[in-house]
Enzyme design. Sequence first.
Site, PDB file in Angstrom:
ATOM      1  N   HIS A  11       0.826  -1.209   0.000  1.00 32.81           N
ATOM      2  CA  HIS A  11       0.000   0.000   0.000  1.00 32.81           C
ATOM      3  C   HIS A  11       0.856   1.254   0.000  1.00 32.81           C
ATOM      4  O   HIS A  11       0.352   2.341  -0.276  1.00 32.81           O
ATOM      5  CB  HIS A  11      -0.977  -0.003   1.190  1.00 32.81           C
ATOM      6  CG  HIS A  11      -0.324  -0.224   2.510  1.00 32.81           C
ATOM      7  ND1 HIS A  11       0.134  -1.447   2.924  1.00 32.81           N
ATOM      8  CD2 HIS A  11      -0.060   0.618   3.528  1.00 32.81           C
ATOM      9  CE1 HIS A  11       0.645  -1.340   4.144  1.00 32.81           C
ATOM     10  NE2 HIS A  11       0.547  -0.103   4.528  1.00 32.81           N
ATOM     11  N   GLY A  47       0.320  -6.502  -1.775  1.00 35.19           N
ATOM     12  CA  GLY A  47      -0.918  -5.832  -1.379  1.00 35.19           C
ATOM     13  C   GLY A  47      -1.714  -6.713  -0.430  1.00 35.19           C
ATOM     14  O   GLY A  47      -2.502  -6.217   0.367  1.00 35.19           O
ATOM     15  N   SER A  48      -1.530  -8.025  -0.534  1.00 33.73           N
ATOM     16  CA  SER A  48      -2.002  -8.886   0.534  1.00 33.73           C
ATOM     17  C   SER A  48      -0.807  -9.005   1.466  1.00 33.73           C
ATOM     18  O   SER A  48       0.256  -9.516   1.082  1.00 33.73           O
ATOM     19  CB  SER A  48      -2.426 -10.253   0.003  1.00 33.73           C
ATOM     20  OG  SER A  48      -2.836 -11.060   1.087  1.00 33.73           O
ATOM     21  N   LYS A  82       4.389   7.676  11.083  1.00 36.61           N
ATOM     22  CA  LYS A  82       3.471   7.646   9.945  1.00 36.61           C
ATOM     23  C   LYS A  82       3.174   9.090   9.545  1.00 36.61           C
ATOM     24  O   LYS A  82       2.943   9.941  10.418  1.00 36.61           O
ATOM     25  CB  LYS A  82       2.187   6.921  10.356  1.00 36.61           C
ATOM     26  CG  LYS A  82       1.408   6.315   9.194  1.00 36.61           C
ATOM     27  CD  LYS A  82       0.504   5.186   9.654  1.00 36.61           C
ATOM     28  CE  LYS A  82      -0.388   4.683   8.541  1.00 36.61           C
ATOM     29  NZ  LYS A  82      -1.048   3.396   8.888  1.00 36.61           N
ATOM     30  N   HIS A  88      -4.785   6.397   8.032  1.00 35.93           N
ATOM     31  CA  HIS A  88      -4.373   5.298   7.156  1.00 35.93           C
ATOM     32  C   HIS A  88      -5.206   5.307   5.877  1.00 35.93           C
ATOM     33  O   HIS A  88      -6.429   5.403   5.928  1.00 35.93           O
ATOM     34  CB  HIS A  88      -4.535   3.950   7.875  1.00 35.93           C
ATOM     35  CG  HIS A  88      -4.111   2.785   7.023  1.00 35.93           C
ATOM     36  ND1 HIS A  88      -2.837   2.253   7.089  1.00 35.93           N
ATOM     37  CD2 HIS A  88      -4.771   2.065   6.072  1.00 35.93           C
ATOM     38  CE1 HIS A  88      -2.749   1.255   6.217  1.00 35.93           C
ATOM     39  NE2 HIS A  88      -3.904   1.116   5.588  1.00 35.93           N
ATOM     40  N   GLU A 118       3.757 -24.050   4.380  1.00 35.62           N
ATOM     41  CA  GLU A 118       3.306 -24.036   2.992  1.00 35.62           C
ATOM     42  C   GLU A 118       3.222 -22.633   2.413  1.00 35.62           C
ATOM     43  O   GLU A 118       3.472 -22.423   1.221  1.00 35.62           O
ATOM     44  CB  GLU A 118       1.942 -24.732   2.874  1.00 35.62           C
ATOM     45  CG  GLU A 118       1.951 -26.215   3.223  1.00 35.62           C
ATOM     46  CD  GLU A 118       1.876 -26.504   4.719  1.00 35.62           C
ATOM     47  OE1 GLU A 118       1.781 -25.543   5.518  1.00 35.62           O
ATOM     48  OE2 GLU A 118       1.912 -27.689   5.101  1.00 35.62           O
ATOM     49  N   ARG A 144      -3.028 -41.376  -3.933  1.00 38.30           N
ATOM     50  CA  ARG A 144      -2.176 -42.092  -2.997  1.00 38.30           C
ATOM     51  C   ARG A 144      -1.919 -43.532  -3.432  1.00 38.30           C
ATOM     52  O   ARG A 144      -0.796 -43.994  -3.438  1.00 38.30           O
ATOM     53  CB  ARG A 144      -2.828 -42.076  -1.617  1.00 38.30           C
ATOM     54  CG  ARG A 144      -2.019 -42.802  -0.558  1.00 38.30           C
ATOM     55  CD  ARG A 144      -2.657 -42.621   0.818  1.00 38.30           C
ATOM     56  NE  ARG A 144      -1.803 -43.188   1.833  1.00 38.30           N
ATOM     57  CZ  ARG A 144      -1.832 -44.474   2.190  1.00 38.30           C
ATOM     58  NH1 ARG A 144      -2.669 -45.293   1.615  1.00 38.30           N
ATOM     59  NH2 ARG A 144      -1.012 -44.928   3.129  1.00 38.30           N
TER      60      ARG A 144
END
Lengths: 618, 618
Positions: free
Chosen positions: B71, B117-118, B241, B255, B360, B467
């Site tokens: 951001h 952005g995530s 900030k 923000h 993961e 499997r």
Amino acid sequence: MEVPMNNLETIAKLIRYYSLIMSTEAGSGHPTSSLSAADLMTGLVFGGIFKYNLDDPHHPNNDRLIFSKGHASPLFYSIWAAAGRLMEKELLEFRKFTSPLEGHPTRAFKYTEAATGSLGQGLSIGVGMALNAKYLDKLPYRTYVLLGDSEMAEGSQWEAMEIAAHYKLDNIIGIIDVNRFGQRGETMYGHDLSVYRDRVASFGWEPIVIDGHYMPQILTAFKQGAQAKDKPVMIIAKTLKGKGVSFIEDKNGWHGKPLKKDELARALQELGPIDKSAMGQISKPENLRPAELKASDAQPVSYAPDKPVATRHAYGTALERIYPKFPDMVVLDAEVSNSTYSEIFKSRYPDRFLEMYIAEQNMIGNALGLSTRGKVPFVSTFAAFLTRAFDQIRMSQYSMANIKFCGSHAGVSIGEDGSSQMGLEDIAMFRTLLNSAVLYPSDAVSTEKLVEEMAKHQGISYIRTTRKDTPILYRNDEAFRIGGSKVLRSNKSDVATVVAAGITLHEALKAYEELKQEGLFVKVIDLYSIKPVDAETLVQAARETGLIITVEDHFAEGGLGEAVTSAVSETGVPVYTLAVRMMPRSGKPDELLGYEGISHIAIANAVKDKVKNHIKKR
Amino acid sequence: MEVPMNNLETIAKLIRYYSLIMSTEAGSGHPTSSLSAADLMTGLVFGGIFKYNLDDPHHPNNDRLIFSKGHASPLFYSIWAAAGRLMEKELLEFRKFTSPLEGHPTRAFKYTEAATGSLGQGLSIGVGMALNAKYLDKLPYRTYVLLGDSEMAEGSQWEAMEIAAHYKLDNIIGIIDVNRFGQRGETMYGHDLSVYRDRVASFGWEPIVIDGHYMPQILTAFKQGAQAKDKPVMIIAKTLKGKGVSFIEDKNGWHGKPLKKDELARALQELGPIDKSAMGQISKPENLRPAELKASDAQPVSYAPDKPVATRHAYGTALERIYPKFPDMVVLDAEVSNSTYSEIFKSRYPDRFLEMYIAEQNMIGNALGLSTRGKVPFVSTFAAFLTRAFDQIRMSQYSMANIKFCGSHAGVSIGEDGSSQMGLEDIAMFRTLLNSAVLYPSDAVSTEKLVEEMAKHQGISYIRTTRKDTPILYRNDEAFRIGGSKVLRSNKSDVATVVAAGITLHEALKAYEELKQEGLFVKVIDLYSIKPVDAETLVQAARETGLIITVEDHFAEGGLGEAVTSAVSETGVPVYTLAVRMMPRSGKPDELLGYEGISHIAIANAVKDKVKNHIKKR
């Protein structure tokens, strides 16, 4: 502190015996991962600290025990056998289709608090239960979570750690079973317990490092854990995988492998005589229950018909409005409460709101813990960011979760923030869950009503909200139900049915007007419940109009279009799906709806185009 | 170390100016999050440490800069403007539909390494680039990642931290911009930098704590970072900030809010004179390139026709077999290489294998980093556990990723391990991705061929493996393609088409034989490519047989059944979907296929039942 009445050595041996025989009989399972933690769990459950009413697993003041390392299920079931609640012959049914003793614990077995087996999830669930004890039920029960060392690599663990410390949970005790081996080899740190100690301490927990096979140290650790003040406690135990059986003890290559019959015979010989009559005693908790919360009526919905309101805003308003009717509600949000508008609830009921910061996985785990303790959690963040917790969401269905999810900022219509913030796969994700409800309202009134339906509904439900203000479509007294839909436009001469929900419903209504100018009439359906889907209405519309066009602000796969296509497949009526198919980007909402071919213009064009082809083909 | 030639104060001021004007012009965006890190990034990029060939963003020895806090895009774009590569008028197009300067950085802009952005994803991507530098390309470039303090709550960050330390990456430097405010209020730790320092140190990184607005400290920190040895470095910077504009500086509630026109005027007055002619110099890296890897032919596929082989095993064999042909390949696995069988590759090419442990999310981030550096990463774990990284997978499509995913242990047919280990939503998940390929082979030959197709394919592809051992269905010289299918049984008198893939294809073939005994013939299609789907073959089969039955070991939504239903919707031929619809549990594979109604018996019954109804209706 009661003096332990149990012969812990005898019980630990019995538990080892059970763990070995049941996995050998099953021909699969994880005996070595069970043996490493056998002493720890014997000391915990039968050492006098753990309080549990065996006759009433749902007692609100029972201590809670979660096996985050769910593959140690032989140990888990053996504990309850040692407590006299499972017979040996039941253990020998382990992993069979007809047995509640599944490969990884599920709630088919009555002493399982939550299904585990996807690693790194149990601590979050436990934190949810501990939050419940400290802040909601205000009960003195403690929550214990057995953790594997390998699973400490999962980031979700550290999310749970930071939140537990932030909320000063002195009623949760984690136990890391540091047996140094993962599935395919050694962990990153082997038996270097100092790594775990330093990390745990840096995340605000009290670390207690012990020898996990030395009972006096184990008991002392749990006693210390019970005296924690304003800080969660982590017992870091050095253990040996396969402990107690020399030829598998501390050896690599024995993960998830039961002993063969002859190996079992050797192992049992090593273990020596087993006292099967030994039965562990567990002391009962104080018979305390949470204060009863009185429900009262919710205020009616009241929106001015001419003032557009964002459905995300209506979500927040609804939470606040319905709380008196559903006093078990608790609201969680991942640091975006001023965007999802859960802040409306927060400012009115701060004691029922939990700030979860930017840690979505733990938020869902916490919600599951709260849900298993009878709360009705509503969790919200951007729809896109719920994907962060898909594994936790997936697992929650196996715990019979009662969680209400809200994903805001759905679709390309959020505009300028761009693709990273756009939820475009959330419908597909939530539709996969067994028996889930997936809702996508288009105006404030339907949002309010559907949030209320979610609160009533038992199970997993999801509501998708829109960033920008949308017009009010419904009267304040209109009723909505999970599984329903609304036919908003219908005429005798309809040439097609347009099915939409959320932002695209407004586009469909605009397209309706434009088509009407050209003398074309279409049926318009608000499919606010995408799952369960109102197949009856859809099939009827399909038969009446002979053609369906769906339109959604979501990727083409797994969304509204495929739900409708499946629902009407039997009719032989073709369905054309307008959906997000181009790489999304920043821009004005209307530009993006146009670019993706899901605007009123695209809908009107699709109707004209398809109707023409359709008539030609006939 | 070169002496910085730039007037850093002048440049930082220019960057602040740009960040403010572009967000005000856009009417949205995050100027305050940009201002807090403006000095840090000025010091990094223009302070003499950062090496970058502005004329060749793809140069393999460029230093890499990732804004994990995506951001702060105004700051990101302003840097390249200050370097003379964007004009002020281009900045003023920020967030517009036609501009590459999107709300959060994407690869539409040529200096963006990866879309962000995530939150909590940039560090993993950076670790992937650093792994590439140290172990694959063996180049001296460094990777810098700007992190927000709020996003340190994401567990994925700590996964990246532990893996970077484990691999002794002394070529990655993180910078935490501790401005103490998140979106809706203060972070858990505010300006207490000691929390970050202790955590970072406990995860094996070298912490350097500085004042993020004091240039000499900033420059010293980067110099120190460049001298790291066997350890990654994290610069923890105390910042404000909105720094530089008094009425927004260190204030909550600012923000994601641009200044209004009049506020901007006040802010610019405060900033004082801006030297727009200032242009920051960036020194070029050494012109080094990785050693060229020579490709050679892969061995042919060679399976005995009568010996069943698990497709997961064929996956591992295929990786090993094709590596000579695709020497850019690198294989990652999340601690289950002995289950996914990526260990077959590992034991042959250990230098091209990266053990990712049970983390993961970071694994996918690392794969993305490797992919952007030209590698061809194959990542594997259980299909169920890929859900853990759905957000990373989702985001990777916005970085034009070239990643090959493998999910093993798909479906209820894994048997005894139970629901937690069963991938039942993976097809739905991967189908949502734009332009993805979703493959589900049923035997070893087709698996081998499809793994090879994946290596050739540019983009995101997914292969689902089974499997248990399954019979060989194809000759070793049979060809398979992404988007293809195989008609395995076909007769003139077919009364229906059965479409299956993977384990259920074998059930369909059994059902074929059983139906044949009763004089009923069905067409059987192996739909090994679920996306893109072979619509032509499906439509033809639909028209020929008038009825389709699909069968899949996956939940009903978003899977093979819906893919087929959508593909043939236009034909008016009904599709009946057999899929997993009951709560899955432990048991024998065949018991579970029966229980879920996806066995050969269920298929044969469905054919008989539907054909009867179908004829009746006609």
